[in-house]
Every structure is written in C-alpha cells, then in structure tokens.
Motif scaffolding. Structure first.
Motif, PDB file in Angstrom:
ATOM      1  N   VAL A 137      41.997  -0.497  48.941  1.00 26.15           N
ATOM      2  CA  VAL A 137      43.168  -0.073  48.162  1.00 26.15           C
ATOM      3  C   VAL A 137      42.997  -0.469  46.702  1.00 26.15           C
ATOM      4  O   VAL A 137      43.249   0.326  45.785  1.00 26.15           O
ATOM      5  N   GLN A 138      42.574  -1.701  46.472  1.00 32.07           N
ATOM      6  CA  GLN A 138      42.374  -2.159  45.096  1.00 32.07           C
ATOM      7  C   GLN A 138      41.281  -1.367  44.402  1.00 32.07           C
ATOM      8  O   GLN A 138      41.401  -1.040  43.216  1.00 32.07           O
ATOM      9  N   ASN A 139      40.223  -1.052  45.125  1.00 34.39           N
ATOM     10  CA  ASN A 139      39.168  -0.227  44.539  1.00 34.39           C
ATOM     11  C   ASN A 139      39.683   1.161  44.188  1.00 34.39           C
ATOM     12  O   ASN A 139      39.351   1.713  43.138  1.00 34.39           O
ATOM     13  N   ASP A 140      40.498   1.718  45.059  1.00 33.00           N
ATOM     14  CA  ASP A 140      41.054   3.037  44.784  1.00 33.00           C
ATOM     15  C   ASP A 140      41.968   2.999  43.562  1.00 33.00           C
ATOM     16  O   ASP A 140      42.023   3.962  42.788  1.00 33.00           O
ATOM     17  N   GLU A 141      42.686   1.894  43.372  1.00 31.32           N
ATOM     18  CA  GLU A 141      43.512   1.757  42.178  1.00 31.32           C
ATOM     19  C   GLU A 141      42.642   1.746  40.925  1.00 31.32           C
ATOM     20  O   GLU A 141      43.014   2.320  39.892  1.00 31.32           O
TER      21      GLU A 141
END
Length: 334
Positions: free
Chosen positions: A243-247
């Motif tokens: 999720v953080q990478n996608d952000e």
C-alpha cells in the motif's frame, strides 16, 4: 467449544511406559522447531528486503534515467527517481521490522522452552522413581512367590515323610517348614509394602502426568495462537508495504498528469532556438551569361610614394653614350 483434552488421551496400560508423555513431548518439540523455521524465514526475508531496498536506492542515485529531459517531464522523472528511492527506503524499514518480529518469535520460543523445562525435570524424576519402585515391587513379588513355593515344598515333605523318617529327620523337616514360613511372612510383608509404596508413587505420578498434560496443552494452544498471529501480522506488514509503495507510485502518476507536451515543446524552443529565417534557395547561374553581363573595372594604379627627392638628369661624359629622358625614363643612345 473444544472438548478434546491431552489428559484424556495420552495414557498406556503399561505402568512403566512413557509412550503418551513422549508423544506429547515430541509434538511440542516439533512445534518449537516450526517456530524456529518461521523465525529463520523472517530473517532470510529481511535480508532479501534489505538487499532489494539498497539496490533500488543505488539504482535511483547512480543510473541515468532521462537526465537531459526538460521542464515538466524532467520534474516527473525527478519525482519518479525520488519515489523509487523512497520505495527502497521502505524495503529497508520492512527488513528491520521483520528482524524485530523474528526476535519476538525467538523470545517466545525460548520462554516456552524455559517453562517446559521445569515440568520436564519433574516428570523425569517421577518417571525414574516410579520405574525404580516398580522394579523393586516386581523383585519383591518374585521373592514372595519363591518363598511360597519353598513353604509348599516344605509342607509336602513333612506330609510325605511323616511315617518314613526318624524323629530327628522329622524335626529337621519341621524346622525347615518353620523357616520357610518365616521367610514367606517376611517376603509377604516386604511385597505388600512395596505394592503400597508403588501405589502412592503411581497416584503421585498420575496427578503429575495430568498436570503436565494440562500445562503442555496450554502451551501448545499459546504457541499455535502466537504462531498464527505472527503469520497474520507478517502478511499485514507485506500488504502495508505494498500500500505504501502504491502511494509512492501514485505521486509519480500525479506528477505525470502535470506533464504537458505543449509546455515542454515551448520551453525547449525558447531555450534552444537558433533563428526564424530559413536559408534562401540556391539558384542556377550560367557561367557565360555571367561573363557577358560583367563590366570590367580597372583599378587605378597607385602612385608610389617615395621618400627621396627627384633624381638628377644624367649627363654624358666625353666618349660615353648619350642619355635622354622620356616621360621620366632614362634612355641610352648608342
């Protein structure tokens, strides 16, 4: 609601057998080994995550990627490389988290091992005592049975030889019978005492066995619960990292949305333009037409400038040729 209990299913009809207890211990050892394997898995995953993170950071810093781009696309590429660096940092942070989780699993595993050791020492001692007393009881029983056979043989000898032996021989037979009865009574008491002692030890062992089963069952429930939660947490950490990478990748997408083809073209033109006039066409020129139409133009002969004064008119001496000057030139007449 769970009804199956360790205490109800790990017995043996053989008093000296530890098959039920050994089965539980083997299962607990396997569980501890499984925890160690997951712990090692987390450590290995941490190494992979850290290595991947460092490689991403090195890639974003050292590898050229559109370094000559201009204006809005350049800003998007800067955001792209920065976010790749951030993704790498995120993987390094995840590696540290995984190491911390592995350490927690190790602490839990060692804590259970320490608590188990106390129970195992108690059970080892009571197993040893029980088996030793059982061996003594069986020996007392064997001796008691032998004394019973000895007494029976002495009685049979007395009855069988009642009218066939002398008085003195009868006295010996009766003495032997009395001795065998006395030995039988001693062995009987010893045997009964051994049985009583063994029963007390058996009851004590049975209570301790039940307590150990309950303790081990509680530990196994805790282990399964901790293992399951640790695995669940691990998966959540991986999901959170995604999720953080996608952000971070979303920041790149937002930057690309601001990328303008028109602005980048205008920016390049204004920065690097070289002129708005194109070269004139090259026309055909006929050589002869060019020569006819050409008007020769004489260049005036420059008058030399002399720093000397006018030269003197030469004179002829007697017997020498005559000199004359014509338009500034000297002539010799022969």
């Amino acid at each position: 609601m769970r009804e199956t209990k360790f205490r109800d299913h790990f017995w043996s009809t053989d008093l000296t057998s530890t098959v039920g207890y050994d089965s539980i211990i083997q299962h607990l050892n396997d569980g501890r080994k499984n925890c160690k394997e997951f712990e090692d898995f987390l450590k290995e995953r941490a190494i992979i995550e850290e290595k991947y993170g460092k490689e991403l950071i090195n890639l974003s810093k050292k590898k050229p990627c559109g370094q000559t781009e201009l204006n809005t696309l350049k800003r998007s590429l800067d955001v792209f490389k920065q976010q790749v660096d951030n993704v790498g940092q995120g993987h390094i942070q995840l590696a540290q988290i995984l190491r911390e989780e592995a350490k927690k699993m190790e602490d839990f595993r060692e804590k259970q091992k320490l608590h188990r050791k106390k129970i195992e020492l108690i059970m080892e001692a009571i197993h040893k005592n029980r088996n030793l007393q059982y061996k003594k009881t069986m020996e007392a029983k064997r001796l008691y049975e032998q004394r019973c056979r000895d007494k029976d043989e002495a009685e049979q000898a007395v009855h069988r030889n009642a009218n066939l032996v002398t008085q003195k021989q009868q006295e010996k037979l009766f003495l032997k019978l009395a001795q065998t009865k006395s030995a039988l009574e001693d062995s009987d008491r010893s045997y009964q005492q051994s049985v009583t002692t063994l029963e007390k030890i058996r009851e004590e062992w049975q209570k301790e066995h039940i307590k150990a089963c309950e303790f081990f069952e509680t530990q196994e429930c805790e282990r399964i619960n901790y293992f399951r939660n640790a695995l669940w947490l691990h998966v959540n950490q991986l999901s959170q990292d995604c999720v953080q990478n996608d952000e971070k990748y979303e920041e790149i997408r937002k930057s690309l949305e601001l990328c303008s083809i028109e602005k980048d073209i205008d920016f390049f033109v204004n920065l690097r333009k070289t002129g708005s006039l194109a070269p004139a066409p090259v026309v055909y020129e006929n050589y002869y037409n060019t020569q006819r139409n050409a008007t020769p133009v004489r260049s005036p002969v420059p008058v030399p400038i002399s720093r000397r004064g006018p030269l003197p008119t030469p004179t002829s001496a007697p017997g020498e040729p005559d000199y004359a000057t014509v338009d500034g030139y000297s002539l010799i007449h022969h």
